[in-house]
Design a protein around this motif. Structure first.
Motif, PDB file in Angstrom:
ATOM      1  N   LEU A 147       0.678  -1.196   0.070  1.00  0.00           N
ATOM      2  CA  LEU A 147      -0.222   0.134  -0.088  1.00  0.00           C
ATOM      3  C   LEU A 147       0.749   1.267  -0.136  1.00  0.00           C
ATOM      4  CD1 LEU A 147      -2.748  -0.871   2.490  1.00  0.00           C
ATOM      5  CD2 LEU A 147      -2.915  -0.722   0.067  1.00  0.00           C
ATOM      6  N   ALA A 148       1.948   1.286   0.914  1.00  0.00           N
ATOM      7  CA  ALA A 148       2.689   2.669   0.886  1.00  0.00           C
ATOM      8  C   ALA A 148       3.497   2.550  -0.547  1.00  0.00           C
ATOM      9  CB  ALA A 148       3.810   1.986   2.017  1.00  0.00           C
ATOM     10  N   SER A 149       3.812   1.489  -1.108  1.00  0.00           N
ATOM     11  CA  SER A 149       4.859   1.466  -2.297  1.00  0.00           C
ATOM     12  C   SER A 149       3.708   2.276  -3.402  1.00  0.00           C
ATOM     13  CB  SER A 149       5.441   0.120  -2.745  1.00  0.00           C
ATOM     14  OG  SER A 149       6.097   0.292  -4.115  1.00  0.00           O
ATOM     15  N   GLN A 150       2.380   1.819  -3.482  1.00  0.00           N
ATOM     16  CA  GLN A 150       1.580   2.329  -4.620  1.00  0.00           C
ATOM     17  C   GLN A 150       1.227   3.657  -4.398  1.00  0.00           C
ATOM     18  OE1 GLN A 150      -1.495  -0.331  -5.811  1.00  0.00           O
ATOM     19  NE2 GLN A 150      -0.670  -1.943  -4.400  1.00  0.00           N
ATOM     20  N   ARG A 151       1.123   4.011  -2.928  1.00  0.00           N
ATOM     21  CA  ARG A 151       0.724   5.481  -2.855  1.00  0.00           C
ATOM     22  C   ARG A 151       2.090   6.493  -2.953  1.00  0.00           C
ATOM     23  NH1 ARG A 151      -1.531   7.731   3.047  1.00  0.00           N
ATOM     24  NH2 ARG A 151      -1.803  10.046   2.470  1.00  0.00           N
ATOM     25  N   TRP A 152       3.305   5.924  -2.488  1.00  0.00           N
ATOM     26  CA  TRP A 152       4.199   6.988  -2.632  1.00  0.00           C
ATOM     27  C   TRP A 152       4.988   6.697  -3.958  1.00  0.00           C
ATOM     28  CZ3 TRP A 152       5.967   5.560   2.884  1.00  0.00           C
ATOM     29  CH2 TRP A 152       5.090   5.911   3.854  1.00  0.00           C
ATOM     30  N   TRP A 153       5.325   5.566  -4.372  1.00  0.00           N
ATOM     31  CA  TRP A 153       5.970   5.454  -5.558  1.00  0.00           C
ATOM     32  C   TRP A 153       5.204   4.923  -6.931  1.00  0.00           C
ATOM     33  CZ3 TRP A 153       8.186   3.495  -0.908  1.00  0.00           C
ATOM     34  CH2 TRP A 153       9.061   4.417  -0.328  1.00  0.00           C
ATOM     35  N   ASP A 154       4.080   4.825  -6.578  1.00  0.00           N
ATOM     36  CA  ASP A 154       3.093   4.228  -7.817  1.00  0.00           C
ATOM     37  C   ASP A 154       3.713   3.037  -8.139  1.00  0.00           C
ATOM     38  OD1 ASP A 154       0.867   4.527  -9.375  1.00  0.00           O
ATOM     39  OD2 ASP A 154       1.783   5.628 -11.039  1.00  0.00           O
ATOM     40  N   THR A 155       4.216   2.201  -7.468  1.00  0.00           N
ATOM     41  CA  THR A 155       4.686   0.910  -7.801  1.00  0.00           C
ATOM     42  C   THR A 155       4.128  -0.185  -7.000  1.00  0.00           C
ATOM     43  OG1 THR A 155       6.485   1.952  -8.786  1.00  0.00           O
ATOM     44  CG2 THR A 155       6.607  -0.408  -8.168  1.00  0.00           C
ATOM     45  N   ALA A 156       3.369  -1.205  -7.327  1.00  0.00           N
ATOM     46  CA  ALA A 156       3.133  -2.437  -6.726  1.00  0.00           C
ATOM     47  C   ALA A 156       4.187  -3.410  -6.469  1.00  0.00           C
ATOM     48  CB  ALA A 156       1.827  -3.142  -7.395  1.00  0.00           C
ATOM     49  N   LEU A 157       4.184  -3.946  -5.146  1.00  0.00           N
ATOM     50  CA  LEU A 157       5.277  -4.897  -4.831  1.00  0.00           C
ATOM     51  C   LEU A 157       4.842  -6.659  -5.336  1.00  0.00           C
ATOM     52  CD1 LEU A 157       6.128  -3.845  -1.228  1.00  0.00           C
ATOM     53  CD2 LEU A 157       7.387  -3.456  -3.451  1.00  0.00           C
ATOM     54  N   PRO A 158       5.666  -7.168  -5.641  1.00  0.00           N
ATOM     55  CA  PRO A 158       5.302  -8.550  -6.123  1.00  0.00           C
ATOM     56  C   PRO A 158       5.267  -9.522  -4.777  1.00  0.00           C
ATOM     57  CG  PRO A 158       7.826  -8.252  -6.381  1.00  0.00           C
ATOM     58  CD  PRO A 158       7.134  -6.928  -5.973  1.00  0.00           C
ATOM     59  N   ILE A 159       4.004  -9.521  -4.289  1.00  0.00           N
ATOM     60  CA  ILE A 159       3.899  -9.877  -2.813  1.00  0.00           C
ATOM     61  C   ILE A 159       4.184 -11.342  -2.701  1.00  0.00           C
ATOM     62  CG2 ILE A 159       1.987 -10.189  -1.129  1.00  0.00           C
ATOM     63  CD1 ILE A 159       0.905  -7.685  -1.562  1.00  0.00           C
ATOM     64  N   LEU A 160       3.500 -12.419  -3.633  1.00  0.00           N
ATOM     65  CA  LEU A 160       3.984 -13.493  -3.600  1.00  0.00           C
ATOM     66  C   LEU A 160       5.415 -13.835  -3.774  1.00  0.00           C
ATOM     67  CD1 LEU A 160       2.510 -16.085  -3.352  1.00  0.00           C
ATOM     68  CD2 LEU A 160       2.194 -16.473  -5.709  1.00  0.00           C
ATOM     69  N   PRO A 161       5.930 -13.270  -4.684  1.00  0.00           N
ATOM     70  CA  PRO A 161       7.373 -13.587  -4.604  1.00  0.00           C
ATOM     71  C   PRO A 161       8.219 -13.297  -3.397  1.00  0.00           C
ATOM     72  CG  PRO A 161       6.839 -12.648  -6.742  1.00  0.00           C
ATOM     73  CD  PRO A 161       5.438 -12.555  -6.012  1.00  0.00           C
ATOM     74  N   MET A 162       7.836 -12.171  -2.754  1.00  0.00           N
ATOM     75  CA  MET A 162       8.490 -11.565  -1.432  1.00  0.00           C
ATOM     76  C   MET A 162       7.895 -12.648  -0.234  1.00  0.00           C
ATOM     77  SD  MET A 162       7.995  -7.594  -1.750  1.00  0.00           S
ATOM     78  CE  MET A 162       8.917  -7.245  -0.229  1.00  0.00           C
ATOM     79  N   LEU A 163       6.809 -13.085  -0.539  1.00  0.00           N
ATOM     80  CA  LEU A 163       6.391 -14.165   0.608  1.00  0.00           C
ATOM     81  C   LEU A 163       7.258 -15.555   0.394  1.00  0.00           C
ATOM     82  CD1 LEU A 163       2.446 -13.946   0.884  1.00  0.00           C
ATOM     83  CD2 LEU A 163       4.159 -13.697   2.846  1.00  0.00           C
TER      84      LEU A 163
END
Length: 386
Positions: free
Chosen positions: A134-150
């Motif tokens: 959420l923070a990445s999308q709000r501040w840098w307009d970039t979504a994180l790859p959640i499943l690879p990170m998990l």
């Protein structure tokens, strides 16, 4: 593929290291790294603060686990700062949890529980990643790859816990059942590959009363299984199988924990038939399956090993890993359950080591005393003249 060769090299290094450590760690001298003098006693000895190999291997395991997480996330294109902040956030919660849960479940205020800490980490990790996304999308307009990170986080946890079992061997905790009281298949399998712990300060000796007894080497078996599982799932990660890498690493490690406790003889708190930690592991496995099915697969993401290694080889990361390793060493390696007594003195051949024979040293001492007297006499004469 470069990643496969890299993982094969890691496998060889771990294999050689484990062979040596499995053989020597049950010995008495492999429990304490050092003892620091704190307070002098009336008889001239010093009270010592013992620093243990348990803490050393725990710190190494934590440092390598964090390094694995940074390597995998950086290879997947995740910013280094994001990975470090997530790591610090999880450690800040899991390290105290390891002691708190051991105190509550086992009534042991001196111990730590990796099982309890890992359960807390498994539960909070998706929440942390969701907030970071959420923070990445709000501040840098970039979504994180959640499943690879998990997947990276799960692999790092399994690797860290696997290597951390070396700490259990050195202290003699988390010990297996006596071989002569084990199932027949275990007696045949471990008739030559068993552990015999020596030392009155090993936990298996003072808590289990099984010093010099052949026991199932459950810590070593878990170390091998978890490390092999982490390397296998890392290969799946680099081959873009993120969901499988996450589910296999998490679910397999937790199911092994459920079963492996049936081969252990140490007190686990509560019922001997099914401990609290087994329940935690079973819930974590079900939780991991649900998470892996719910998240997008990110099949188009291609991990880059060179990028991951480049992220590791930076001054900030190297210093961070050192700080994490040292902090975990002192946090878990400062022994409160053992005592130490230190005595200091001169070696018998100290005179030759100091570069003078006995008479020469006495003569040198007399010469210095004479010089000091002469200097004092001259000073007094000078003061009288003034």
């Amino acid at each position: 593929m470069a990643a496969d060769l890299f993982l094969l090299g890691c496998t060889l290094v771990f294999g050689v290291s484990f062979r040596f450590l499995f053989h020597h760690l049950p010995e008495e001298r492999w429990q304490f790294v050092a003892s620091l003098p704190l307070k002098k006693n009336s008889d001239g000895s010093w009270q010592g603060l013992n620093l243990t190999f348990y803490g050393l291997f725990t710190g190494i395991a934590g440092g390598l686990g964090v390094a694995a997480f940074i390597l995998l996330t950086a290879s997947a294109g995740v910013a280094l700062g994001t990975a470090l902040l997530l790591t610090l956030g999880v450690l800040a919660i899991c390290l105290p949890a390891a002691k708190i849960i051991a105190t509550v479940v086992e009534k042991n205020r001196h111990g730590f529980t990796v099982g309890g800490a890992s359960f807390v980490g498994i539960i909070i990790a998706p929440l942390f990643l969701w907030l970071a996304d959420l923070a990445s999308q709000r501040w840098w307009d970039t979504a994180l790859p959640i499943l690879p990170m998990l997947a990276a986080m799960s692999i790092a946890y399994v690797l860290g816990e696997g290597i951390g079992r070396l700490a259990c061997i050195s202290f003699g905790c988390c010990y297996g059942k006596a071989l002569n009281r084990s199932p027949r298949w275990a007696q045949r399998l471990f008739c030559t590959l068993n552990h015999v712990f020596i030392g009155k300060t090993k936990k298996i000796a003072f808590a289990g009363e099984m010093e010099a007894v052949k026991v199932i080497p459950i810590q070593a078996v878990t170390c091998v299984i978890y490390t092999a599982l982490a390397l296998l799932c890392s290969a799946l990660f680099f081959h873009r199988q993120f969901a499988l890498a996450f589910a296999l690493s998490l679910v397999s490690s937790q199911l092994w924990r459920v079963y492996s406790e049936t081969l252990r003889a140490d007190y686990r708190g509560g019922s001997k038939l099914f401990s609290v930690y087994q329940l935690m592991a079973l819930l974590a496995a079900l939780y991991g399956i649900a998470i892996s099915l719910a998240l997008p697969a990110h099949a188009g993401l291609a991990p880059d090993l060179a990028a991951g290694l480049g992220a590791l080889w930076t001054p900030g990361v190297i210093l961070s890993l050192q700080v994490i390793t040292v902090a975990m060493f002192f946090f878990s390696g400062t022994s409160t359950i053992t005592t130490g007594e230190l005595r200091f003195g001169l070696a018998e051949d100290w005179r030759s080591q100091a570069g003078c024979e006995e008479e020469g040293c006495k003569g040198e001492g007399r010469r210095r005393q004479l010089e000091q007297l002469q200097a004092t006499s001259l000073k007094l004469q000078h003061e009288k003249r003034m």
